[in-house]
Design a protein around this motif. Sequence first.
Motif, PDB file in Angstrom:
ATOM      1  N   ARG A 123       1.042  -1.299  -0.225  1.00 14.49           N
ATOM      2  CA  ARG A 123       0.157  -0.247   0.136  1.00 14.49           C
ATOM      3  C   ARG A 123       0.777   1.443   0.104  1.00 14.49           C
ATOM      4  O   ARG A 123       0.546   2.413  -0.635  1.00 14.49           O
ATOM      5  CB  ARG A 123      -0.687   0.394   0.927  1.00 14.49           C
ATOM      6  N   LEU A 124       1.801   1.362   1.085  1.00 19.28           N
ATOM      7  CA  LEU A 124       2.842   2.410   1.077  1.00 19.28           C
ATOM      8  C   LEU A 124       3.895   2.631  -0.479  1.00 19.28           C
ATOM      9  O   LEU A 124       3.798   3.657  -0.813  1.00 19.28           O
ATOM     10  CB  LEU A 124       4.072   2.352   1.850  1.00 19.28           C
ATOM     11  N   ARG A 125       3.409   1.972  -1.563  1.00 20.88           N
ATOM     12  CA  ARG A 125       4.213   2.018  -3.296  1.00 20.88           C
ATOM     13  C   ARG A 125       3.002   2.077  -3.472  1.00 20.88           C
ATOM     14  O   ARG A 125       3.164   2.522  -4.887  1.00 20.88           O
ATOM     15  CB  ARG A 125       5.132   0.762  -3.184  1.00 20.88           C
ATOM     16  N   GLY A 126       2.029   1.792  -3.517  1.00 21.65           N
ATOM     17  CA  GLY A 126       0.683   2.685  -4.144  1.00 21.65           C
ATOM     18  C   GLY A 126       0.251   1.452  -4.776  1.00 21.65           C
ATOM     19  O   GLY A 126      -0.681   1.258  -5.647  1.00 21.65           O
ATOM     20  N   GLY A 127       0.509   0.295  -4.625  1.00 19.96           N
ATOM     21  CA  GLY A 127      -0.699  -1.042  -4.846  1.00 19.96           C
ATOM     22  C   GLY A 127      -0.227  -1.790  -4.950  1.00 19.96           C
ATOM     23  O   GLY A 127       1.132  -2.318  -5.192  1.00 19.96           O
ATOM     24  N   LEU A 128      -1.279  -3.068  -4.849  1.00 23.16           N
ATOM     25  CA  LEU A 128      -0.764  -4.728  -4.405  1.00 23.16           C
ATOM     26  C   LEU A 128      -1.901  -5.272  -5.067  1.00 23.16           C
ATOM     27  O   LEU A 128      -2.886  -5.404  -4.714  1.00 23.16           O
ATOM     28  CB  LEU A 128      -0.719  -5.275  -3.188  1.00 23.16           C
ATOM     29  N   ASP A 129      -1.098  -6.437  -5.863  1.00 26.20           N
ATOM     30  CA  ASP A 129      -2.342  -7.414  -6.505  1.00 26.20           C
ATOM     31  C   ASP A 129      -2.564  -8.455  -5.362  1.00 26.20           C
ATOM     32  O   ASP A 129      -1.473  -9.627  -5.562  1.00 26.20           O
ATOM     33  CB  ASP A 129      -1.651  -7.879  -7.964  1.00 26.20           C
ATOM     34  N   ASN A 130      -3.940  -8.104  -4.913  1.00 26.65           N
ATOM     35  CA  ASN A 130      -4.086  -9.411  -4.177  1.00 26.65           C
ATOM     36  C   ASN A 130      -4.515 -11.011  -4.832  1.00 26.65           C
ATOM     37  O   ASN A 130      -3.490 -11.448  -3.612  1.00 26.65           O
ATOM     38  CB  ASN A 130      -5.736  -9.058  -3.465  1.00 26.65           C
ATOM     39  N   LYS A 131      -4.785 -10.738  -6.400  1.00 26.65           N
ATOM     40  CA  LYS A 131      -4.938 -12.503  -6.620  1.00 26.65           C
ATOM     41  C   LYS A 131      -3.250 -12.874  -6.266  1.00 26.65           C
ATOM     42  O   LYS A 131      -3.043 -14.282  -6.273  1.00 26.65           O
ATOM     43  CB  LYS A 131      -5.407 -12.263  -7.642  1.00 26.65           C
ATOM     44  N   ARG A 132      -2.644 -12.312  -6.856  1.00 23.93           N
ATOM     45  CA  ARG A 132      -0.982 -12.384  -6.839  1.00 23.93           C
ATOM     46  C   ARG A 132      -0.558 -13.076  -5.993  1.00 23.93           C
ATOM     47  O   ARG A 132       0.370 -13.532  -6.102  1.00 23.93           O
ATOM     48  CB  ARG A 132      -0.084 -11.277  -7.931  1.00 23.93           C
ATOM     49  N   LYS A 133      -0.306 -12.010  -4.806  1.00 25.47           N
ATOM     50  CA  LYS A 133      -0.239 -12.349  -3.097  1.00 25.47           C
ATOM     51  C   LYS A 133      -0.402 -13.073  -3.092  1.00 25.47           C
ATOM     52  O   LYS A 133       0.147 -13.889  -2.870  1.00 25.47           O
ATOM     53  CB  LYS A 133      -0.497 -11.085  -2.767  1.00 25.47           C
ATOM     54  N   ASN A 134      -1.828 -13.145  -3.045  1.00 20.36           N
ATOM     55  CA  ASN A 134      -2.727 -14.949  -3.002  1.00 20.36           C
ATOM     56  C   ASN A 134      -1.870 -16.286  -3.272  1.00 20.36           C
ATOM     57  O   ASN A 134      -1.480 -17.363  -2.699  1.00 20.36           O
ATOM     58  CB  ASN A 134      -3.838 -14.930  -2.865  1.00 20.36           C
ATOM     59  N   GLU A 135      -1.678 -15.876  -4.367  1.00 18.71           N
ATOM     60  CA  GLU A 135      -0.430 -16.865  -5.162  1.00 18.71           C
ATOM     61  C   GLU A 135       0.680 -17.163  -4.962  1.00 18.71           C
ATOM     62  O   GLU A 135       0.699 -18.214  -5.104  1.00 18.71           O
ATOM     63  CB  GLU A 135      -1.153 -16.565  -7.067  1.00 18.71           C
ATOM     64  N   LEU A 136       1.815 -15.683  -4.941  1.00 19.69           N
ATOM     65  CA  LEU A 136       2.791 -16.110  -4.806  1.00 19.69           C
ATOM     66  C   LEU A 136       2.978 -16.642  -2.988  1.00 19.69           C
ATOM     67  O   LEU A 136       3.957 -17.357  -2.644  1.00 19.69           O
ATOM     68  CB  LEU A 136       3.530 -14.889  -4.219  1.00 19.69           C
ATOM     69  N   LEU A 137       2.164 -16.421  -2.299  1.00 18.87           N
ATOM     70  CA  LEU A 137       2.052 -16.910  -0.743  1.00 18.87           C
ATOM     71  C   LEU A 137       1.925 -18.771  -1.012  1.00 18.87           C
ATOM     72  O   LEU A 137       2.806 -18.835   0.192  1.00 18.87           O
ATOM     73  CB  LEU A 137       0.985 -16.420   0.382  1.00 18.87           C
ATOM     74  N   GLU A 138       0.934 -18.345  -1.676  1.00 16.84           N
ATOM     75  CA  GLU A 138       1.124 -20.533  -2.237  1.00 16.84           C
ATOM     76  C   GLU A 138       2.282 -20.875  -2.669  1.00 16.84           C
ATOM     77  O   GLU A 138       2.721 -22.211  -2.123  1.00 16.84           O
ATOM     78  CB  GLU A 138      -0.143 -20.424  -3.035  1.00 16.84           C
ATOM     79  N   ARG A 139       2.848 -20.468  -3.444  1.00 16.79           N
ATOM     80  CA  ARG A 139       4.070 -21.067  -4.558  1.00 16.79           C
ATOM     81  C   ARG A 139       5.001 -21.338  -3.382  1.00 16.79           C
ATOM     82  O   ARG A 139       6.304 -22.055  -3.412  1.00 16.79           O
ATOM     83  CB  ARG A 139       4.291 -20.387  -5.718  1.00 16.79           C
ATOM     84  N   PHE A 140       5.112 -20.049  -3.072  1.00 16.14           N
ATOM     85  CA  PHE A 140       6.639 -19.681  -1.520  1.00 16.14           C
ATOM     86  C   PHE A 140       6.337 -20.786  -0.514  1.00 16.14           C
ATOM     87  O   PHE A 140       7.445 -20.216   0.565  1.00 16.14           O
ATOM     88  CB  PHE A 140       6.573 -18.847  -1.521  1.00 16.14           C
ATOM     89  N   ASP A 141       4.666 -20.890  -0.375  1.00 16.37           N
ATOM     90  CA  ASP A 141       4.497 -21.947   0.992  1.00 16.37           C
ATOM     91  C   ASP A 141       4.744 -21.036   2.033  1.00 16.37           C
ATOM     92  O   ASP A 141       5.927 -21.506   3.231  1.00 16.37           O
ATOM     93  CB  ASP A 141       5.469 -23.312   0.858  1.00 16.37           C
ATOM     94  N   LEU A 142       4.094 -20.052   2.261  1.00 15.58           N
ATOM     95  CA  LEU A 142       4.370 -18.887   3.585  1.00 15.58           C
ATOM     96  C   LEU A 142       3.349 -18.994   4.221  1.00 15.58           C
ATOM     97  O   LEU A 142       2.126 -18.365   3.426  1.00 15.58           O
ATOM     98  CB  LEU A 142       5.094 -17.747   3.207  1.00 15.58           C
ATOM     99  N   ASP A 143       3.912 -18.666   5.597  1.00 14.10           N
ATOM    100  CA  ASP A 143       2.722 -18.655   6.462  1.00 14.10           C
ATOM    101  C   ASP A 143       2.547 -16.900   7.293  1.00 14.10           C
ATOM    102  O   ASP A 143       2.966 -16.326   7.710  1.00 14.10           O
ATOM    103  CB  ASP A 143       3.309 -19.520   7.507  1.00 14.10           C
TER     104      ASP A 143
END
Lengths: 535, 306
Positions: B103-123
């Motif tokens: 958000r501080l940067r000015g925008g976040l792609d939520n779908k992309r974020k969830n996909e990346l969380l899954e691929r990087f296996d991050l809690d």
Amino acid sequence: MNTLAGTGALVRLILRRDRFLMPLWVVLMALVPMFLGSSIKQLYPTAAAVGEYARENLGNSTFIVLYGRIYDTSLGGVTFWRASSGMLIIGIISMLVVIRHTRVEEEAGRRELLGSAVVGRHAGLAAALIATICANLVLAVLLALGLTGLGLPAGGSFAAGLAWAATGGIFAAVGALVAQLTEGAGAARGVGVTVAGAAFLLRAVGDVAGEGADPSWVSWLSPLGWMSQMRAFGQEQWWVLAPAVALIALLVAVAFALQARRDVAAGLLPPRLGPAEASAGLRTPLALAWRLHRGSLIGWTAGFAVLGAVFGGVAKSAQDMLAGNQQLMEIFERMGGESALSDVVIVGTMGISALIASGYAVQATLRMRTEEAGLRSEPVLVTSVGRVSWALSHLVFALFGPLVAMAVEGLVTGLVYGVSVGDPGREIPRGLAAALVQLPAIWVLAGLTTALYGLRPRLAPAVGWAGLGVCLFLGLIGAAVQLSQAVLDVSPFTHIPKIPGGDLAGVPLVVLVAVAGALLALGLAAFRRRDVPVA
Amino acid sequence: MENIITASGLRKHFGSTRALDGLDLEVRRGEVHGFLGPNGAGKTTTIRVLLGLLKADAGTVRLFDGDPWNDATSLHRRLAYVPGDVTLWPNLSGGEVIDLLGRLRGGLDNKRKNELLERFDLDPKKKGRAYSKGNRQKVGLVAALASDVELLLLDEPTSGLDPLMEEVFRQVVAEEQARDGRTVLLSSHILSEVEALCDRVSIVRDGRTVETGTLTELRHLTRTTITAELASPPDGLADLAGVHELHVDGTQVRFEVDTPQLDAALRQLTAAGVRGLVSRPPTLEELFLRHYKTETNGEVKAEVAR
């Protein structure tokens, strides 16, 4: 493998790591009762005077909450009573030392490194306990020697020393136990300090609720309550050491049993999880700063509310005391100005509180420095957040945090004191005014720290705290040792009008606010121009 | 092609230490640019200059169409940065940090974020203090990769990641470039990572760029290793200019040859009759090490991971 193998080597490691810290707290804390005793002796030179002072305060419930009950009206008994908060402090220190050498080591991964060497499973915990308990025993001996040096009976002196050491030992064992519970050392400290706070409260409630000379049974739920039952210098009750040793043994046994059942670095309580997504409000630097500062803001404000209640509660008896003591009267007049006695007490206590609140201001300002040195400013500064808005998000708390804390203290002081003299409507605004008039001086110290943060970030902590130290020295001791006015004027607190009672001089306040503003602007301008991060 | 980053002659001193000593760097739009050098070569300092955190003592630097020092906040909307050691606030959860920085940067792609969380296996629920080094890196990577930006500045981003996650990182970066034409500056000393991902490479040493170009161009500057099984012992190879490290063992030969002399050397081999031939172009590791061998004793000065 012997689960205690390597304990001796680890004790030496602890002594090596704490070779400055441990002697420092042991000696300083051991000296506290001696200094208190000697200052009581100066104020009340005869046994009769001490006895009268003690009898006057037997029923003062504020004192009972703070220090417990007086069991003996001799100089020794009064000293042991007045110094009793030292037992809580020594308990907390001992607990933190044990956590420092157990859970902190595990969290940092150093325990793992040691565990791969010939070191038994229980060696680390055993070594931390041995070192801490021995330190407490040394403290007991020093404390007793100090008190006998004042001419007090040896028996009572050692009883006092052992009561302190036993408290330290009990809380060291509490530390050993809580270190088993959580993965993080911070959480372990939180649990431990809560236990210590509960022990203090139980003792305070039990002592106040007691009938006649004895506290109620509630005090016996708290180790601090038992240890005051040592009744040093009175009819000493040595047997209270027995339950103390038994409790230490029990807590240590439980800690060892828990340690045997868990993995290295794991805790028994599951680590607390946070939300998977940020709340909608967490989108500005100020929102981030609020998350980082809110704990300390709440803590300081709560502390100042307690301080206000204590000051407000003792203000009336302090007045009575001052009226009969020329020497103390002079000290308070220097702090509080020459006005009505009640005003002197309020102004004097607010002056002291303002110095403490400056500690908060300096600490909150230096948060910028810890964020930068910890490389946590970088991720924010490489977003669209400008440097000045980042700095201001922290400075909001450095400037307005003390305002909140002081305002709460002023209100509570006014309320409690007002109730005790039967006129809260008059005293509440006066208390608030006395608290808020101090703010410009506090802001000057925040400004000084900010200026250094911009210009010479590595020096900012040293200069910020040294600035506060100078103000403390000048405010509390400067006039007493007859420094010239020109030197006293260095401290911004010297220029604060003595409100209530004195004239509300506007010029010094405006000048102080301008100085603070100029220092802040200088710091921000320099911060905009310099390299980040300066490690 | 348009340059996203143009830096020339950058100099930066810290006290008496010379961190940058005339460094040049050009990164073109849409490329993944490898930024190679050992610890202390000036990679992080360069990136901090690009981020407007440090002010260069001399030299010019342009980022997009602005000056990183003066236009920092507006340029920062267009880029995301992952440091080599991601530090988190102990009392904020990973998910909170990812959202906040986005958000501080000015925008976040939520779908992309969830996909990346899954691929990087991050809690994302763990608190900052509870993450391991590798998981802190993942928090930084997800926050940067899910942001809607044109340029990614990655400073040894995979330090602490396990090989599986490193592979995920490579896939994700390759996708980023293929899909959106994002520009990436990847500072690294994991050479296989650079070899797999980067279009062009700059090698820095002691605060100066010593080599820059595509991998093919860089290879052209160096030697090819030849191993051959011949019909008869070779003749005249030793006298040929550009042949180095020649080992002859009966009809077995092994040598290195400068690329311009490759043709002449092969003629010598065919003259002796070739039974078997293995030709290996220089690896990036060899290219890299060539710049870090001290001229006097041939010892490897640089630390090279993998």
